[in-house]
Structures are given as C-alpha cells and as structure tokens.
Design a protein around this motif. Structure first.
Motif, PDB file in Angstrom:
ATOM      1  N   ARG A 189      -3.680  43.107 112.184  1.00 41.38           N
ATOM      2  CA  ARG A 189      -3.370  42.514 113.491  1.00 41.38           C
ATOM      3  C   ARG A 189      -3.020  41.041 113.340  1.00 41.38           C
ATOM      4  O   ARG A 189      -3.712  40.292 112.640  1.00 41.38           O
ATOM      5  N   ILE A 190      -1.947  40.649 114.018  1.00 40.44           N
ATOM      6  CA  ILE A 190      -1.533  39.253 114.072  1.00 40.44           C
ATOM      7  C   ILE A 190      -1.632  38.822 115.525  1.00 40.44           C
ATOM      8  O   ILE A 190      -0.887  39.316 116.380  1.00 40.44           O
ATOM      9  N   ALA A 191      -2.575  37.935 115.829  1.00 39.99           N
ATOM     10  CA  ALA A 191      -2.747  37.453 117.199  1.00 39.99           C
ATOM     11  C   ALA A 191      -1.604  36.522 117.564  1.00 39.99           C
ATOM     12  O   ALA A 191      -1.115  35.754 116.718  1.00 39.99           O
ATOM     13  N   LEU A 192      -1.174  36.597 118.820  1.00 41.97           N
ATOM     14  CA  LEU A 192      -0.045  35.793 119.287  1.00 41.97           C
ATOM     15  C   LEU A 192      -0.457  34.990 120.517  1.00 41.97           C
ATOM     16  O   LEU A 192      -0.995  35.550 121.475  1.00 41.97           O
ATOM     17  N   SER A 193      -0.195  33.705 120.491  1.00 39.66           N
ATOM     18  CA  SER A 193      -0.467  32.878 121.665  1.00 39.66           C
ATOM     19  C   SER A 193       0.572  33.150 122.739  1.00 39.66           C
ATOM     20  O   SER A 193       1.580  33.826 122.492  1.00 39.66           O
ATOM     21  N   ALA A 194       0.353  32.619 123.920  1.00 41.52           N
ATOM     22  CA  ALA A 194       1.203  32.944 125.066  1.00 41.52           C
ATOM     23  C   ALA A 194       2.677  32.661 124.822  1.00 41.52           C
ATOM     24  O   ALA A 194       3.542  33.445 125.228  1.00 41.52           O
ATOM     25  N   ASP A 195       2.998  31.542 124.168  1.00 40.87           N
ATOM     26  CA  ASP A 195       4.408  31.188 123.993  1.00 40.87           C
ATOM     27  C   ASP A 195       4.873  31.323 122.545  1.00 40.87           C
ATOM     28  O   ASP A 195       5.921  30.808 122.167  1.00 40.87           O
ATOM     29  N   ALA A 196       4.110  32.054 121.733  1.00 42.21           N
ATOM     30  CA  ALA A 196       4.478  32.219 120.320  1.00 42.21           C
ATOM     31  C   ALA A 196       5.608  33.218 120.163  1.00 42.21           C
ATOM     32  O   ALA A 196       5.706  34.206 120.892  1.00 42.21           O
ATOM     33  N   ARG A 197       6.457  32.957 119.183  1.00 42.17           N
ATOM     34  CA  ARG A 197       7.489  33.928 118.828  1.00 42.17           C
ATOM     35  C   ARG A 197       6.864  35.020 117.965  1.00 42.17           C
ATOM     36  O   ARG A 197       5.929  34.767 117.205  1.00 42.17           O
ATOM     37  N   ASN A 198       7.403  36.240 118.068  1.00 41.08           N
ATOM     38  CA  ASN A 198       6.968  37.286 117.154  1.00 41.08           C
ATOM     39  C   ASN A 198       7.379  36.897 115.740  1.00 41.08           C
ATOM     40  O   ASN A 198       8.528  36.491 115.518  1.00 41.08           O
ATOM     41  N   PRO A 199       6.474  36.984 114.781  1.00 42.63           N
ATOM     42  CA  PRO A 199       6.846  36.636 113.399  1.00 42.63           C
ATOM     43  C   PRO A 199       7.902  37.605 112.876  1.00 42.63           C
ATOM     44  O   PRO A 199       7.970  38.765 113.286  1.00 42.63           O
ATOM     45  N   GLY A 200       8.724  37.130 111.975  1.00 42.06           N
ATOM     46  CA  GLY A 200       9.811  37.956 111.439  1.00 42.06           C
ATOM     47  C   GLY A 200       9.322  38.943 110.409  1.00 42.06           C
ATOM     48  O   GLY A 200       9.630  38.818 109.207  1.00 42.06           O
ATOM     49  N   ILE A 201       8.585  39.927 110.846  1.00 42.75           N
ATOM     50  CA  ILE A 201       8.013  40.925 109.934  1.00 42.75           C
ATOM     51  C   ILE A 201       9.104  41.629 109.129  1.00 42.75           C
ATOM     52  O   ILE A 201       8.936  41.929 107.937  1.00 42.75           O
ATOM     53  N   GLN A 202      10.238  41.902 109.780  1.00 42.66           N
ATOM     54  CA  GLN A 202      11.303  42.631 109.088  1.00 42.66           C
ATOM     55  C   GLN A 202      11.845  41.886 107.876  1.00 42.66           C
ATOM     56  O   GLN A 202      12.495  42.486 107.023  1.00 42.66           O
ATOM     57  N   ALA A 203      11.580  40.589 107.797  1.00 44.90           N
ATOM     58  CA  ALA A 203      12.048  39.805 106.649  1.00 44.90           C
ATOM     59  C   ALA A 203      11.004  39.718 105.546  1.00 44.90           C
ATOM     60  O   ALA A 203      11.295  39.207 104.454  1.00 44.90           O
ATOM     61  N   GLU A 204       9.795  40.200 105.805  1.00 45.67           N
ATOM     62  CA  GLU A 204       8.736  40.160 104.795  1.00 45.67           C
ATOM     63  C   GLU A 204       9.002  41.196 103.699  1.00 45.67           C
ATOM     64  O   GLU A 204       9.449  42.313 103.969  1.00 45.67           O
ATOM     65  N   GLU A 205       8.680  40.822 102.465  1.00 48.87           N
ATOM     66  CA  GLU A 205       8.928  41.714 101.327  1.00 48.87           C
ATOM     67  C   GLU A 205       8.211  43.056 101.486  1.00 48.87           C
ATOM     68  O   GLU A 205       8.770  44.115 101.183  1.00 48.87           O
ATOM     69  N   ASP A 206       6.966  43.020 101.982  1.00 46.57           N
ATOM     70  CA  ASP A 206       6.218  44.269 102.138  1.00 46.57           C
ATOM     71  C   ASP A 206       6.872  45.186 103.168  1.00 46.57           C
ATOM     72  O   ASP A 206       6.790  46.418 103.037  1.00 46.57           O
ATOM     73  N   PHE A 207       7.498  44.618 104.188  1.00 45.60           N
ATOM     74  CA  PHE A 207       8.201  45.453 105.159  1.00 45.60           C
ATOM     75  C   PHE A 207       9.468  46.033 104.537  1.00 45.60           C
ATOM     76  O   PHE A 207       9.752  47.228 104.673  1.00 45.60           O
ATOM     77  N   ILE A 208      10.224  45.192 103.857  1.00 46.16           N
ATOM     78  CA  ILE A 208      11.481  45.631 103.242  1.00 46.16           C
ATOM     79  C   ILE A 208      11.226  46.762 102.253  1.00 46.16           C
ATOM     80  O   ILE A 208      12.008  47.712 102.157  1.00 46.16           O
ATOM     81  N   LYS A 209      10.110  46.667 101.533  1.00 47.89           N
ATOM     82  CA  LYS A 209       9.794  47.684 100.520  1.00 47.89           C
ATOM     83  C   LYS A 209       9.048  48.888 101.094  1.00 47.89           C
ATOM     84  O   LYS A 209       8.683  49.808 100.362  1.00 47.89           O
ATOM     85  N   GLY A 210       8.780  48.869 102.396  1.00 51.52           N
ATOM     86  CA  GLY A 210       8.161  50.030 103.036  1.00 51.52           C
ATOM     87  C   GLY A 210       6.658  50.083 102.956  1.00 51.52           C
ATOM     88  O   GLY A 210       6.058  51.130 103.236  1.00 51.52           O
ATOM     89  N   ALA A 211       6.011  48.963 102.604  1.00 47.93           N
ATOM     90  CA  ALA A 211       4.554  48.963 102.492  1.00 47.93           C
ATOM     91  C   ALA A 211       3.873  48.765 103.832  1.00 47.93           C
ATOM     92  O   ALA A 211       2.661  48.982 103.952  1.00 47.93           O
TER      93      ALA A 211
END
Length: 433
Positions: A189-211
């Motif tokens: 879980r990644i907590a998000l403040s009210a005005d925070a942008r969603n982190p770019g998970i799709q650019a993370e190596e673990d996401f790209i590699k399917g982990a």
C-alpha cells in the motif's frame, strides 16, 4: 500556479461540471488542454480539489447552506481537509487569480454550522434514493460507512508470486514509501495525500517485469477467498481486463487450467499483454465471436467458476466519486438482471463438488445476499459455503478479518470503514447435488 489560483480553477471546473453535466474526468482533461501553462503538479492539485468536492458534494453544500461551486469547495476544505477559517481566508483574499474574500455569511457558516442534524444521505454524501438500500445493510451506521467510501483511496499493489515476493518488492519500492497491506499476504500500500499525484508505477522496473500489479486489497482478498488451487480447472467468467485472472494464476502456481473470458470482448483487450508480462503460461483467453459460446466445449468439469459480476460499483465510490451522483435507480435493475444471467451461465460449467465464487464490488444487499438467496432457491443443487470456512485461506489473519468484515449467511462484505479496502462482497457456492 499559487494555491489560491488552484482554488479558483477548481471552482471554475466544478461550475462547468454542474452546468454542462459533463463527467469530471472529461472536464479535467479539457481544462488541462486549454491551460497548457499549468504544470503537472498544478493539474494534480486541481484534480484533487475537484474530486474531493465530488466526494463531499452534498455535505459541503449543507454545511455552507448554499449549493454554488464556490460554497461546495469551501465546505469541502473544512470537511475533507480540515482547513481552518484563518487558513482559508489567507487564500480567499481577492488578489490576482485568487477567489474573492470570504463573505460574512460564509464565515458564519464555517463557525456555526455542522452536519450534526444532517440526514444520513447528506452526511454520507450519497443520492437520497439509495438511503433505503444502504439502511438495509448498514442500518444507523450507513452515514459513517458512506463517509469512509468518500475519502480518497490509497494505491494498492499485488505482488506477483510467480515472479517475486513481497519482501523483495518492498525494498525495490522503498522510495515510494510502500508498506504491507493489513490483510493480503501479497499486498502493498502506498498512502496518498489529498493533492498527491499517483506515483508512476508503470515506469517502475518491477511493474515492467511483471512482479507487481495495481489491485485494491479488497480485490486481492476476493481472489484469495475463492481458494483456487494448483491443478484445478478454473474459469474466470467475467475476466474483463484480467485483474483477478492474474491473481488466480499466481494462486495456481502455473499448474492446472485457467480459462478467461468475458461477454464483452472489448474488455478483454488488455488481458493478453498483462498475462504475458506476468509470466502466466497456463491461461487460455477465449474471446467471444458472434453468437458462438466460447465455453461450448466445457460441461460440468470446472472445479471453480469465478464471477466478478457486473454491478453498480458502489464499493468503488472513493476511486470514482462522481459515479455515485450519476447513478440512477434503473442502473440497479439492469445490473440485477445481468448478475442473474451470469450466475445461470455458470451452472452447467461446474462439476459435482465444484464451486462458484460470486463477487461484486457493491455494498447493496440486492446485488449481494439477496442475489445469492434467489440463486440457491432456484438451484438447490448449490449451497453456500459458510463464510467462516472460506476465511481460513487468510491464515493467521482469519480471526481478525472475521471481526472486521461484515459476515452474513451468504458471504463476506468488505468496506472502507471496516477493512480499509474498497467495498467487495464474496460468496462461495458449492455444488452438492
């Protein structure tokens, strides 16, 4: 843009959404296109303000005793973001690009009005016509449950155990402050403040590699409660983009037969790439073609048929807050018919001793317990597996989960207030005859 200028932009957008009756996402996209000078941080902050106003759309107007876009924004800042009057006044100062100063009436409302005497639908920020439906399941707690469904959701991830484990991914995503989820053994879980942008998970190596995949913890738990096992024949009958298909594949450890299909072939488009990226090799995606039944060759052989049934989506309001205000009573009737039809479609696929996992992302009793009771009455060859038995798949969390979630003779109901997840209902039906 200054914080005050962002407030002005949010008021303008809320006014546009109200007057032109356009979906919030469309309005935000068009605003961004027309205001190229606004940076990504500005757009994220303004979007956060707009979404939060929609989350507190009714209660903010009640608090301010006014239904203008400006009043709703001011009310939201107090109710959702706990902003005091002095802080607001500093931004509402009438300077260039800032909103006009707070009026005496606005300051009086902030000082003297509250939600103490507000009707449940107002305090809980949901359409009044849904009040009787929510009262059936939550009773006097319905406003509190709905308030929890109005707050911003965190970003939940599921670790793909075919490729990695939670400890490894936790280390890799330490820069995003990822933490283990409370219930799912594979959740982050990644907590998000009210005005925070969603982190770019799709650019993370673990996401790209399917982990890792994006998936709410409630959806992860729904998959776990199906108890899919290696070597079984499992059919995901409403697979859509494949979120639960991927979770089921990991549970099966690549062993057995996993079939994914959906009546709407457009929904299946992303599933192929996702399965490939996740390293799933035992899945067969069957896309409908014309009137041909893609499961015509299967008769009473499935160990498990998973129905992530079409529903009103009331359990996902915190992720899509304007959906609740656009929902009409007729939508519920349509979904009830869809659910009954997909349950009927599952019946001939299940072998003796096999099971149907009926899942919705709704909290409405008509779509959940009532739908299950109607099905069992029509099909006495199926019986509900007692919920306490299904929770055993959560291992050391089973007792805590049983205390937190709502349990009925038909299954489990998770809610943001009780389990910190989206709203999900899960019922397991075994073929006994």
């Amino acid at each position: 843009m200054t914080p005050a200028a962002r407030l002005s932009a949010a008021i303008e957008l809320i006014d546009t959404i109200e007057k032109d009756r356009v979906p919030a996402a469309k309005a935000l996209k068009e605003w961004g296109t027309a205001h190229r000078y606004a940076g990504s941080g500005d757009r994220a902050a303004i979007a956060g303000l707009v979404w939060d106003v929609l989350r507190r759309y009714a209660s903010s107007a009640f608090l301010m005793d006014s239904d203008t876009a400006r009043a709703r924004l001011i009310g939201m800042l107090r109710l959702e973001r706990s902003m005091d009057t002095a802080t607001m006044a500093a931004m509402f100062d009438g300077s260039r690009f800032a909103p006009e100063p707070l009026t005496e009436a606005e300051e009086a409302a902030l000082s003297h009005r509250s939600l103490k005497d507000a009707p449940a639908a107002i305090a809980g920020d949901y359409p009044e016509w849904l009040d009787s439906h929510l009262a059936k399941v939550f009773g006097e707690d319905r406003a509190a449950e709905a308030i929890a469904m109005a707050s911003r959701a965190p970003l939940d991830l599921r670790v793909n155990t075919l490729k990695s484990n939670r400890d490894k991914v936790l280390k890799a995503l330490a820069h995003l402050h990822a933490k283990p989820t409370p219930w799912s053994p594979n959740g982050l879980r990644i907590a998000l403040s009210a005005d925070a942008r969603n982190p770019g998970i799709q650019a993370e190596e673990d996401f790209i590699k399917g982990a890792v995949e994006v998936q709410d913890e409630g959806s992860q738990l729904a998959a776990l409660l199906t108890a899919a096992k290696p070597g079984e024949q499992v059919i995901d009958l409403c697979a859509g983009a494949g979120g639960k298909t991927l979770a089921l594949a990991a549970m099966m450890q690549g062993k057995g037969r996993l079939i994914a299909t959906d009546s709407d072939k457009r929904q299946l488009v992303p599933i192929h790439e996702r399965l490939s990226r996740a390293g799933v090799h035992n899945a067969d995606v069957r896309t409908p073609k014309g009137d041909t039944d893609p499961l015509a060759d299967i008769s009473a052989t499935a160990d498990l048929v998973v129905l992530d049934a079409p529903c009103t989506g009331t359990g996902t309001w915190r992720r899509n807050p304007d959906a609740k205000w656009r929902m009409r009573p007729g939508a519920l009737e349509i979904r009830l018919k869809d659910q009954a039809e997909v349950l009927e479609r599952a019946v001939p696929l299940v072998k003796a001793g096999g099971r149907i996992a009926y899942i919705t992302c709704s909290v409405l009793p008509e779509e959940n317990g009532e739908q299950v009771r109607a099905f069992v009455a029509k099909h006495p060859e199926f019986a509900v597996v007692p919920p306490e038995q299904t929770a055993s798949v959560l291992w050391d969390k089973a007792d805590e989960f049983a205390e937190a979630a709502m349990q009925s003779p038909e299954g489990w109901l998770m809610t943001p207030r009780r389990t910190g997840t989206d709203g999900f209902f899960v019922s397991i039906l075994r073929r006994v005859g």
